[in-house]
Design a protein around this motif. Sequence first.
Motif, PDB file in Angstrom:
ATOM      1  N   LYS A 120       0.850  -1.200   0.000  1.00 55.72           N
ATOM      2  CA  LYS A 120       0.000   0.000   0.000  1.00 55.72           C
ATOM      3  C   LYS A 120       0.883   1.247   0.000  1.00 55.72           C
ATOM      4  O   LYS A 120       0.953   1.974   0.999  1.00 55.72           O
ATOM      5  CB  LYS A 120      -0.938  -0.022   1.212  1.00 55.72           C
ATOM      6  CG  LYS A 120      -1.908  -1.191   1.228  1.00 55.72           C
ATOM      7  CD  LYS A 120      -2.777  -1.238   2.455  1.00 55.72           C
ATOM      8  CE  LYS A 120      -2.097  -1.970   3.562  1.00 55.72           C
ATOM      9  NZ  LYS A 120      -1.958  -3.408   3.355  1.00 55.72           N
ATOM     10  N   THR A 165       2.503   2.804  -3.604  1.00 54.55           N
ATOM     11  CA  THR A 165       2.586   3.517  -4.872  1.00 54.55           C
ATOM     12  C   THR A 165       1.233   3.606  -5.556  1.00 54.55           C
ATOM     13  O   THR A 165       0.243   3.013  -5.117  1.00 54.55           O
ATOM     14  CB  THR A 165       3.582   2.807  -5.797  1.00 54.55           C
ATOM     15  OG1 THR A 165       3.081   1.484  -6.086  1.00 54.55           O
ATOM     16  CG2 THR A 165       4.939   2.679  -5.119  1.00 54.55           C
ATOM     17  N   ASP A 166       1.228   4.371  -6.665  1.00 57.68           N
ATOM     18  CA  ASP A 166       0.002   4.486  -7.455  1.00 57.68           C
ATOM     19  C   ASP A 166      -0.374   3.156  -8.100  1.00 57.68           C
ATOM     20  O   ASP A 166      -1.558   2.855  -8.278  1.00 57.68           O
ATOM     21  CB  ASP A 166       0.181   5.554  -8.545  1.00 57.68           C
ATOM     22  CG  ASP A 166       0.272   6.949  -7.950  1.00 57.68           C
ATOM     23  OD1 ASP A 166      -0.133   7.130  -6.791  1.00 57.68           O
ATOM     24  OD2 ASP A 166       0.761   7.861  -8.648  1.00 57.68           O
ATOM     25  N   ASP A 167       0.643   2.369  -8.471  1.00 57.40           N
ATOM     26  CA  ASP A 167       0.343   1.046  -9.024  1.00 57.40           C
ATOM     27  C   ASP A 167      -0.353   0.172  -7.991  1.00 57.40           C
ATOM     28  O   ASP A 167      -1.269  -0.605  -8.320  1.00 57.40           O
ATOM     29  CB  ASP A 167       1.630   0.375  -9.495  1.00 57.40           C
ATOM     30  CG  ASP A 167       2.256   1.110 -10.673  1.00 57.40           C
ATOM     31  OD1 ASP A 167       1.508   1.824 -11.378  1.00 57.40           O
ATOM     32  OD2 ASP A 167       3.477   0.981 -10.876  1.00 57.40           O
ATOM     33  N   ASP A 168       0.082   0.312  -6.745  1.00 56.97           N
ATOM     34  CA  ASP A 168      -0.594  -0.442  -5.676  1.00 56.97           C
ATOM     35  C   ASP A 168      -2.047   0.005  -5.553  1.00 56.97           C
ATOM     36  O   ASP A 168      -2.950  -0.814  -5.355  1.00 56.97           O
ATOM     37  CB  ASP A 168       0.126  -0.231  -4.347  1.00 56.97           C
ATOM     38  CG  ASP A 168       1.563  -0.724  -4.399  1.00 56.97           C
ATOM     39  OD1 ASP A 168       1.851  -1.580  -5.254  1.00 56.97           O
ATOM     40  OD2 ASP A 168       2.391  -0.248  -3.598  1.00 56.97           O
ATOM     41  N   GLU A 209      -3.913   1.259  -7.928  1.00 54.12           N
ATOM     42  CA  GLU A 209      -4.659   0.729  -9.065  1.00 54.12           C
ATOM     43  C   GLU A 209      -4.973  -0.751  -8.865  1.00 54.12           C
ATOM     44  O   GLU A 209      -6.080  -1.224  -9.155  1.00 54.12           O
ATOM     45  CB  GLU A 209      -3.839   0.923 -10.339  1.00 54.12           C
ATOM     46  CG  GLU A 209      -4.539   0.471 -11.612  1.00 54.12           C
ATOM     47  CD  GLU A 209      -5.773   1.300 -11.909  1.00 54.12           C
ATOM     48  OE1 GLU A 209      -6.696   0.766 -12.540  1.00 54.12           O
ATOM     49  OE2 GLU A 209      -5.801   2.481 -11.485  1.00 54.12           O
ATOM     50  N   ALA A 210      -4.000  -1.488  -8.359  1.00 58.70           N
ATOM     51  CA  ALA A 210      -4.221  -2.915  -8.110  1.00 58.70           C
ATOM     52  C   ALA A 210      -5.307  -3.126  -7.055  1.00 58.70           C
ATOM     53  O   ALA A 210      -6.152  -4.019  -7.182  1.00 58.70           O
ATOM     54  CB  ALA A 210      -2.915  -3.566  -7.669  1.00 58.70           C
ATOM     55  N   CYS A 216      -7.814  -1.090  -6.380  1.00 61.24           N
ATOM     56  CA  CYS A 216      -9.107  -0.735  -6.977  1.00 61.24           C
ATOM     57  C   CYS A 216      -9.637  -1.861  -7.860  1.00 61.24           C
ATOM     58  O   CYS A 216     -10.849  -2.109  -7.896  1.00 61.24           O
ATOM     59  CB  CYS A 216      -8.991   0.561  -7.776  1.00 61.24           C
ATOM     60  SG  CYS A 216      -8.613   2.013  -6.765  1.00 61.24           S
ATOM     61  N   CYS A 217      -8.728  -2.519  -8.584  1.00 60.97           N
ATOM     62  CA  CYS A 217      -9.171  -3.623  -9.441  1.00 60.97           C
ATOM     63  C   CYS A 217      -9.500  -4.871  -8.625  1.00 60.97           C
ATOM     64  O   CYS A 217     -10.396  -5.627  -8.982  1.00 60.97           O
ATOM     65  CB  CYS A 217      -8.086  -3.947 -10.469  1.00 60.97           C
ATOM     66  SG  CYS A 217      -7.747  -2.607 -11.628  1.00 60.97           S
ATOM     67  N   THR A 226      -5.549   8.932  -2.629  1.00 59.91           N
ATOM     68  CA  THR A 226      -5.427   8.424  -3.997  1.00 59.91           C
ATOM     69  C   THR A 226      -6.485   7.351  -4.271  1.00 59.91           C
ATOM     70  O   THR A 226      -7.126   7.338  -5.332  1.00 59.91           O
ATOM     71  CB  THR A 226      -4.024   7.840  -4.213  1.00 59.91           C
ATOM     72  OG1 THR A 226      -3.053   8.850  -3.942  1.00 59.91           O
ATOM     73  CG2 THR A 226      -3.858   7.335  -5.638  1.00 59.91           C
ATOM     74  N   ARG A 232      -9.550   7.547  -7.057  1.00 60.40           N
ATOM     75  CA  ARG A 232      -9.744   6.522  -8.091  1.00 60.40           C
ATOM     76  C   ARG A 232     -11.116   5.873  -7.997  1.00 60.40           C
ATOM     77  O   ARG A 232     -11.651   5.381  -8.994  1.00 60.40           O
ATOM     78  CB  ARG A 232      -8.661   5.450  -7.986  1.00 60.40           C
ATOM     79  CG  ARG A 232      -7.273   5.936  -8.391  1.00 60.40           C
ATOM     80  CD  ARG A 232      -6.242   4.820  -8.242  1.00 60.40           C
ATOM     81  NE  ARG A 232      -4.922   5.269  -8.611  1.00 60.40           N
ATOM     82  CZ  ARG A 232      -4.420   5.226  -9.848  1.00 60.40           C
ATOM     83  NH1 ARG A 232      -5.167   4.742 -10.826  1.00 60.40           N
ATOM     84  NH2 ARG A 232      -3.209   5.665 -10.115  1.00 60.40           N
TER      85      ARG A 232
END
Length: 1852
Positions: A1755, A1757-1760, A1762-1763, A1765-1766, A1800, A1804
């Motif tokens: 928990k 980065t932004d990639d985290d 995005e992951a 949220c998906c 963030t 999202r």
Amino acid sequence: MAASELYTKFARVWIPDPEEVWKSAELLKDYKPGDKVLLLHLEEGKDLEYRLDPKTKELPHLRNPDILVGENDLTALSYLHEPAVLHNLRVRFIDSKLIYTYCGIVLVAINPYEQLPIYGEDIINAYSGQNMGDMDPHIFAVAEEAYKQMARDERNQSIIVSGESGAGKTVSAKYAMRYFATVSGSASEANVEEKVLASNPIMESIGNAKTTRNDNSSRFGKYIEIGFDKRYRIIGANMRTYLLEKSRVVFQAEEERNYHIFYQLCASAKLPEFKMLRLENADNFHYTMQGGSPVIEGVDDAKEMAHTRQACTLLGISESYQMGIFRILAGILHLGNVGFTSRDSDSCTIPPKHEPLTIFCDLMGVDYEEMCHWLCHRKLATATETYIKPIPKLQATNARDALAKHIYAKLFNWIVDHVNQALHSAVKQHSFIGVLDIYGFETFEINSFEQFCINYANEKLQQQFNMHVFKLEQEEYMKEQIPWTLIDFYDNQPCINLIESKLGILDLLDEECKMPKGTDDTWAQKLYNTHLNKCALFEKPRLSNKAFIIQHFADKVEYQCEGFLEKNKDTVFEEQIKVLKSSKFKMLPELFQDDEKAISPTSATSSGRIPLSRTPAKPTKGRPGQMAKEHKKTVGHQFRNSLHLLMETLNATTPHYVRCIKPNDFKFPFTFDEKRAVQQLRACGVLETIRISAAGFPSRWTYQEFFSRYRVLMKQKDVLSDRKQTCKNVLEKLIVDQDKYQFGKTKIFFRAGQVAYLEKLRADKLRAACIRIQKTIRGWLLRKKYLRMRRAAITVQRYVRGYQARCYAKFLRRTKAATIIQKYWRMYVVRRRYKIRRAATIVLQSYLRGYLARNRYRKILREHKAVIIQKWVRGWLARTHYKRSMHAIIYLQCCFRRMMAKRELKKLKIEARSVERYKKLHIGMENKIMQLQRKVDEQNKDYKCLMEKLTNLEGIYNSETEKLRSDLERLQLSEEEAKIATGRVLSLQEEIAKLRKDLEQTQSEKKCIEERADRYKQETEELVSNLKEENILLKQEKEALNHRIVEQAKEMTETMEKKLVEETKQLELDLNDERLRYQNLLNEFSRLEERYDDLKEEMTLMVNVPKPGHKRTDSTHSSNESEYTFSSEIAETEDIPFRTEEPSEKKVPLDMSLFLKLQKRVTELEQEKQVMQDELDRKEEQVLRSKAKEEERPQIRGAELEYESLKRQELESENKKLKNELNELRKALSEKSAPEVTAPGAPAYRVLMEQLTSVSEELDVRKEEVLILRSQLVSQKEAIQPKNTMTDSTILLEDVQKMKDKGEIAQAYIGLKETNRSPAMDCRELNEDGELWLVYEGLKQANRLLESQLQSQKRSHENEAEALRGEIQSLKEENNRQQQLLAQNLQLPPEARIEASLQHEITRLTNENLDLMEQLEKQDKTVRKLKKQLKVFAKKIGELEVGQMENISPGQIIDEPIRPVNIPRKEKDFQGMLEYKKEDEQKLVKNLILELKPRGVAVNLIPGLPAYILFMCVRHADYLNDDQKVRSLLTSTINSIKKVLKKRGDDFETVSFWLSNTCRFLHCLKQYSGEEGFMKHNTSRQNEHCLTNFDLAEYRQVLSDLAIQIYQQLVRVLENILQPMIVSGMLEHETIQGVSGVKPTGLRKRTSSIADEGTYTLDSILRQLNSFHSVMCQHGMDPELIKQVVKQMFYIVGAITLNNLLLRKDMCSWSKGMQIRYNVSQLEEWLRDKNLMNSGAKETLEPLIQAAQLLQVKKKTDDDAEAICCMCNALTTAQIVKVLNLYTPVNEFEERVSVSFIRTIQMRLRDRKDSPQLLMDAKHIFPVTFPFNPSSLALETIQIPASLGLGFISRV
């Protein structure tokens, strides 16, 4: 260990800061005793030298470890001090968005200034029944604790809510009351809880106002007692108010408002009912305009006024009283606008006819002159006389304001009294919970009498709070047998004595108020003289002689003496009050009735506020003159008495404390001001609680928790079997100073800082272990890496060398090959070059030779063509010259011949003129004439011939002439063409000359054009290349567009598919919602039914003697017997509402026409029922009459035979009638049925026709048997004598005994009677034995039979033809209607077209279903009627037969043998039916249902045996066509099942057993209903067992509803059993030992995660699931139903686990996520073992699985983000954010979730549309379905065990 040892390098400390109060820093080097300076590194990056105080040498406060930051309970902190408390609150409030925190027994609530979704009913349900320490801090947890202690300890409770204005006291108290109202419910139907909540809008409107700190500040204190009965349900409430701020009525500071009610009145002034109040805008009234802020942003005063009036109505305040209240309030506003004019310095006056005063007097109903007079004058009374004195303008203004305040205070009291009356209950109060909403400690720049009273009240409350905390600490130590050491805590009794003791501040104030010339200054001097330098808590300001300072528990407060006396006296002129008492307005004198009575101590008023109390604690007995004295009591004295009563009440209850904190003064959401927070923490006693806790042993661990947490500090040899001794041994080694800890019975007590020290040791040990592990693992990894690299290097070298060798060999091969290739290539090139040259030469030669040949050919061809042209030209010229010469010659000849002819003519004319000529001519004239005459005739003939020839020639000539003329014209044209050609030749020659010139010019121009062409060609080529490039680009764009179109088409297809899937899902959801709604209605119905039964039982208990007559039952079908039954002739549409609705998945909305049609049908059926009932009565009368006649008949055989003959004829006529009725029924069926039903292949048609045919065949067979028997018996009549009829009894009795069937005996007997009939006389005359007569009769009857059959066949064929014609016509109409509908639909858009067609189809099917049901009912009615009549006739025949056989004597039987009659008989076997007597029904129900033990049946007998037995009994009743028996049995069964479930509804086995049997009974009713849809899987034998007489479809619906209710009860039982296990087993228990660390807890201990003997584990849950599953399987429950139950169980597990996870901060950690995922995997494994993975249970755990994954994923980065949220698609946004906010590291190696990362995630997820609800609905029950599951068990094979006690029933 010494505290100084903790100050090592990198240790973090708190240092004071003027801005942030406390600032964090880190030590740069170890502290050594004697150091005067600490080297610190601030968080901002600066270094600081912190100097220690040389006197105290106190070290700065140490910071708690990060894992303890954000704890739910402040007492769980290792270091208990002010900076730690402040930092913990700040982290929870700002970072985690948590507004509630425990501080020991206190709940600290910080106002978020924002609406939070944490007060819904789902949150209330989550906290209901939970222990206070098991959930996150919440106002609901405090309320639940109070409610639980009230019920458990039988002791009244109180919740004390305090804090500054704007801190949220009122809201907290409101939510506490809402919790009680929701959890407890009302004991009556008066909705007391709604009234309690409705009192809030009223009190807020008259007691709340806008201040600079709060838009809805309560300007009074209130104590609400919520009363409960013995069952702890709300029965009423009572309210006490304290210290109303009256001064706000007449004065408001800047940016403040008066009480809300005034602005609500002004905003509603335009309402018609308020016209009489003559109100205007709030800016026009003096009492509402002083603050300059009449409007609150976001608040609509008009709407609030409507809410206030609605609340008044709910509380029983009538409209007249409401208008009276508004009149008084409007009068106060107008009174504020009354102005005074000074006459002189000692008097004033009011202008005449002053409008505000006039309006005030009109509204109040008082005299204008009298009120005007007493506003400007006052009455003074001395010992001897009374006189009236004018008053100056200032005093008059103050008197006006005092009057306004007094009126408002009285009105406030009156409203409170009426609210209490509305909340009062006649039921005796068993206990109560009090909610105290009172002002907190106040200190302003200018503090007056109001602040003094408020702080005095807070001193008393703080003293009570300190004593309670001290008491709890003492009880805890005594309970654990800890040596008790007196804790020194702040005792504020000296401060209280300073205020309220004899010669205290209040005493001196009252004394000064009694002095005639007492002033504030003299009172101040008395204070100085009495307390200055004598009391340490009293001080005098340096620069003022009119103020004093009191050292309160929270802070020093300076009070200004000005106004104290006036406010304490609270003076109001009695003359003005008398004027108001004389008012014509009836309500106004009511307000002042208390002035005439002895006022209770709590009803007095302060100059600023008014304290109220309903009743004093102890009634006072005063002297007769005491009333006047009490009336003169000061405000301070009254407030002191009121406060004493309040403290008595609180001391008699168990208190619970809520401290509200205001985070900032600007009302910014989630903004934390440390300075303001510290001030309030000091003022509300939170820090005092911390100090008391820190003075003792604040940290407490159970031995098991301590062992689990600090097992890493122990060696293996230290671990003993006795955990307590192990902990003692370890602590003695770890902590040398034994005063730092104490061992209790169940807990270890640590002093402040010791847990931090242990945590440091633990962290160091873990860190050292981690370093060692890292060292070893890194070495292993590096060595492994080296070996891997070495192996890789060797492998690479081997491959490289091999590669190089292969490359060299390849090089050599390539070199040799290249040489060969070069040789052949060079040869190939040379040969190819030669061939090319040779071919080029040949080509050149061929082209050159061809060119020369073509030139030569062209030359020869030109010469040849020139010769031909010359030839033709020369010939044309010669012909032209010849023609011209010929034409000239002919012309000359013609001219010459004409000249010669003219000369000859001239000679002849001359000769004719001479005489001789005439004479010569006349000689022989006559003869010649005759000759000439003949010649003329001949010539005439010749002439005719010639004329014919001439005509022919003329025709030929004409044709030739035309031909010649055309030739001539052609020649002329040729001539002209020749001329033209000649001219053209000349012109061509000229043109050739011109063309030669043009050619030369053209050649010159050609060169220019060629040059231009070359340039153009180049330009064109460039353009072409550009165009090609553009074309390529366009092609690419085209391809891209095509690609995009294809992609868009794919996307559209996918989108449409997704939409289709979504719509399908939505339809499924709608279907489930509809089914759920229906089942919820059933659930609510069952609840109401149970409630009704309970009330009925209570009424039965209340009334000892039951009332005779019919007991009234519920009107619904599940409890009213009449609604379960139906008549034998028609379905009971009269008793049961006509159920056109199938289960919820098949429901369609019915329009009004269908409803009217149904209503009409019901009326028709009622009429038919009455007709059938009348007919039945008539038949019964006929039977009775026939029996009477039979008894009275004479014993004469002849008369008997006649009677039998008549009877036979009657039977024949009845049979004919029945046959006719059957034919009519068949005709009606074929005519009236719908085309789809009457079609030859339709199921309904086939079934009905088969039934009718069978009945018809049965009648024909019986008729034929009668005829055969009659003929056989008649044939034997020869040997029978009249006197010896029927004498051979032996033979006949043998035949009769062989006839087993009643029908056979009856037919034989009828035939015998026919033979015994005495024949008529005319029969004897035919012959002696009557054979001719018998033959004649037989033939006649045969003819009649054939004729009737012929007629019936004819009618049937005609009916079929008519039906076919009707079907054709209906099909035509249907075709036309469909075409019209299609035409209409084509005009609609596709969506509307589909919807319209669906709606039309639904309507059509509904109408057809209704018509079919009507027809089926008619046919069933007729069939049942006919069958019943057949049965009645058969019964009558049997009765007659028995009677006849009894009357036969041996002497009546003939001696000669009679030939036996061969009648076929059936061999019968068991038909799968059970017979019982009507009177044994209750015994059957009792043994089979009420007293049946499910465990024995399930283990020893086949599953569903009771259901099979009940159905077999129903089958027998159906076979007997006994509708009463069917109705009674089914009703008794259903009611008995309900009784069993009500009696043993908490037993899972009982509920499961009857759910299984109810479903099996329902399936049996379907399987044997005779409907084809349910008969697909039946055997032929099972189809024979179908019901024949009754349609029990409506009973199937009743049983389905009953099954739904049982299922819901089963779910509730499951939930009650599983709920205590879920949280402990899924969350708290460590399934994987050692993964979850136990963190230190505070005063409110949570449930331990260590498994004790009584703790539930995951294995407990799995064992319970196994038990549930095995029980359901043993009971034979349907597999699909078991799947639904398992799915519901797993949903309950997932929902409760997730809800607790969302409400428990200590459970949101990485290790707990691992535990949850492991537990879920165990549940999934259980599903696999039971083969239930396809039940949908795993999907219900998806939200819990995703929450566990969320706890474990990275928990940062932004990639985290995005992951996440998906991944978390099953969680709502609120749940995801809540989990991230609650995420808490258990160890120092974990990191917290940053605020930016959470934001963030929120950004999202902002577009995600999901429910804002935080918690899952754990009470949700999925809609249940009962798929049809036929049984393969044959009914005839079922054996009834003797253990059931059903010996009174027999197999049929």
